[in-house]
Write a protein that holds these residues in place. Sequence first.
Motif, mmCIF file in Angstrom:
data_model
loop_
_atom_site.group_PDB
_atom_site.id
_atom_site.type_symbol
_atom_site.label_atom_id
_atom_site.label_comp_id
_atom_site.label_asym_id
_atom_site.label_seq_id
_atom_site.Cartn_x
_atom_site.Cartn_y
_atom_site.Cartn_z
ATOM 1 N N PRO A 116 0.783 -1.589 -0.032
ATOM 2 C CA PRO A 116 -0.046 0.202 0.040
ATOM 3 C C PRO A 116 0.668 1.296 -0.015
ATOM 4 O O PRO A 116 1.438 1.401 0.550
ATOM 5 C CB PRO A 116 -0.968 -0.488 1.021
ATOM 6 C CG PRO A 116 -0.982 -1.266 1.740
ATOM 7 C CD PRO A 116 0.294 -2.002 0.830
ATOM 8 N N MET A 117 0.741 2.062 -0.867
ATOM 9 C CA MET A 117 1.206 4.136 -1.223
ATOM 10 C C MET A 117 0.572 4.286 0.238
ATOM 11 O O MET A 117 -0.470 4.396 -0.185
ATOM 12 C CB MET A 117 1.418 4.035 -2.334
ATOM 13 C CG MET A 117 1.957 2.841 -3.319
ATOM 14 S SD MET A 117 2.262 3.355 -5.218
ATOM 15 C CE MET A 117 0.501 4.213 -5.024
ATOM 16 N N LEU A 118 1.249 5.225 1.122
ATOM 17 C CA LEU A 118 0.681 6.505 0.823
ATOM 18 C C LEU A 118 0.372 7.148 0.288
ATOM 19 O O LEU A 118 0.801 7.880 -0.761
ATOM 20 C CB LEU A 118 1.849 7.048 2.285
ATOM 21 C CG LEU A 118 1.713 6.555 3.444
ATOM 22 C CD1 LEU A 118 3.659 6.839 4.384
ATOM 23 C CD2 LEU A 118 0.917 5.505 4.618
ATOM 24 N N SER A 119 -0.457 8.375 0.693
ATOM 25 C CA SER A 119 -1.324 10.203 -0.221
ATOM 26 C C SER A 119 0.506 10.301 -0.342
ATOM 27 O O SER A 119 1.240 10.719 1.474
ATOM 28 C CB SER A 119 -1.954 10.059 -0.123
ATOM 29 O OG SER A 119 -1.915 10.387 1.702
ATOM 30 N N ARG A 120 0.297 11.636 -0.093
ATOM 31 C CA ARG A 120 1.242 12.421 -0.083
ATOM 32 C C ARG A 120 0.723 13.864 1.004
ATOM 33 O O ARG A 120 1.529 13.923 1.754
ATOM 34 C CB ARG A 120 0.938 13.823 -1.976
ATOM 35 C CG ARG A 120 0.219 14.763 -1.752
ATOM 36 C CD ARG A 120 0.240 15.777 -2.533
ATOM 37 N NE ARG A 120 0.024 17.271 -2.249
ATOM 38 C CZ ARG A 120 -1.368 17.342 -2.877
ATOM 39 N NH1 ARG A 120 -2.232 16.112 -3.117
ATOM 40 N NH2 ARG A 120 -1.797 18.426 -2.454
ATOM 41 N N VAL A 121 -0.843 13.618 1.121
ATOM 42 C CA VAL A 121 -0.720 14.225 2.806
ATOM 43 C C VAL A 121 -0.172 13.626 3.792
ATOM 44 O O VAL A 121 0.338 13.929 5.083
ATOM 45 C CB VAL A 121 -1.939 14.752 2.360
ATOM 46 C CG1 VAL A 121 -2.401 15.161 4.446
ATOM 47 C CG2 VAL A 121 -3.149 15.482 2.257
ATOM 48 N N ASP A 122 -0.260 12.055 3.431
ATOM 49 C CA ASP A 122 0.587 10.989 5.121
ATOM 50 C C ASP A 122 1.507 10.868 4.891
ATOM 51 O O ASP A 122 1.951 11.207 5.933
ATOM 52 C CB ASP A 122 -0.371 9.518 4.469
ATOM 53 C CG ASP A 122 -1.563 9.677 5.004
ATOM 54 O OD1 ASP A 122 -2.094 10.168 5.763
ATOM 55 O OD2 ASP A 122 -2.599 8.246 4.125
ATOM 56 N N LEU A 123 2.435 11.154 3.559
ATOM 57 C CA LEU A 123 3.462 11.708 3.840
ATOM 58 C C LEU A 123 4.232 12.768 4.455
ATOM 59 O O LEU A 123 5.332 12.586 5.226
ATOM 60 C CB LEU A 123 4.113 10.606 2.027
ATOM 61 C CG LEU A 123 5.904 11.046 1.746
ATOM 62 C CD1 LEU A 123 6.891 9.563 2.480
ATOM 63 C CD2 LEU A 123 6.200 11.323 0.711
ATOM 64 N N TYR A 124 2.868 13.666 3.919
ATOM 65 C CA TYR A 124 4.232 15.194 4.246
ATOM 66 C C TYR A 124 4.076 14.883 5.884
ATOM 67 O O TYR A 124 4.841 15.511 6.558
ATOM 68 C CB TYR A 124 3.059 16.149 4.023
ATOM 69 C CG TYR A 124 3.134 16.758 2.803
ATOM 70 C CD1 TYR A 124 4.354 15.914 1.556
ATOM 71 C CD2 TYR A 124 2.294 16.837 2.229
ATOM 72 C CE1 TYR A 124 4.235 16.287 0.190
ATOM 73 C CE2 TYR A 124 2.021 17.919 0.682
ATOM 74 C CZ TYR A 124 3.644 16.936 0.074
ATOM 75 O OH TYR A 124 2.866 16.896 -1.403
ATOM 76 N N ASP A 125 2.525 14.310 6.181
ATOM 77 C CA ASP A 125 2.719 14.116 8.480
ATOM 78 C C ASP A 125 3.932 12.654 8.874
ATOM 79 O O ASP A 125 4.224 13.353 9.682
ATOM 80 C CB ASP A 125 1.288 13.264 8.446
ATOM 81 C CG ASP A 125 0.273 14.876 8.302
ATOM 82 O OD1 ASP A 125 0.369 15.371 8.094
ATOM 83 O OD2 ASP A 125 -1.043 13.573 7.716
ATOM 84 N N HIS A 126 4.290 12.110 7.834
ATOM 85 C CA HIS A 126 5.280 11.034 8.313
ATOM 86 C C HIS A 126 6.808 11.990 8.601
ATOM 87 O O HIS A 126 7.275 11.485 9.549
ATOM 88 C CB HIS A 126 4.754 9.701 7.702
ATOM 89 C CG HIS A 126 4.306 8.925 7.932
ATOM 90 N ND1 HIS A 126 3.021 8.982 7.658
ATOM 91 C CD2 HIS A 126 4.184 7.739 8.698
ATOM 92 C CE1 HIS A 126 2.369 8.019 8.154
ATOM 93 N NE2 HIS A 126 3.350 6.887 8.705
#
Length: 219
Positions: free
Chosen positions: A163-173
């Motif tokens: 599963p891939m993260l969305s860009r928003v989730d990536l930013y949060d991480h």
Amino acid sequence: MAKIFTIHPDNPQSRRIEEIKLALLGGAIMLYPTDTVYAIGCDLNSKSAVERVRQIKQLANDKPLTFLCPSLSNVATYAFVSDTAYRLMKRLIPGPYTFLLPATKLVPRLVQNPKRKTTGIRVPNHNVCLALMEALGNPIISTSAHVRANDEDQEIVENGKQPMLSRVDLYDHLDKLVDIIIDTAEEPTYQVSTILDLTDEEPVIIRRGLGWEAVATWV
């Protein structure tokens, strides 16, 4: 928290590029999109920033880091390019290819393979990356920004099978680990570059990534 810069992917705003340039010259680390994956990067010549990138990625000092150059002529400043390598690279760049080449003295030791004295270089087909390098006047480090995906600590791999993260989730991480986030509204693809070893006379595909079919008949 990281400062987010919203930038147009095709026509990057010069004022925002200038702000990011000044931050990079001051040792900032950024999360930014490329023509393959989202990457963590910094000014190639900022030792403290390169060390922080290694810490974020938990990379040992014997693991080389890839960096981006704006053109083939610029690559020749940082690597020894044979005639065979030059002809192949000229066909492929800009694009999703990482070239392993013998490093010149301008490549910091923290970036290159300490045993082979080689380095990985890309010329991306991405206007934001190219605008940043033009403003900065230096190459930028580019190491993939994959993160842990879930409670089982399962790592998102770059071939897209998990599963891939969305860009928003990536930013949060990564918000607390980087100083700058460049938001072009492009979603992460997790499709990595093809790696070509050009250190010998015969090119060798080390990793099949985006665009590998285009070179398969040549190597």
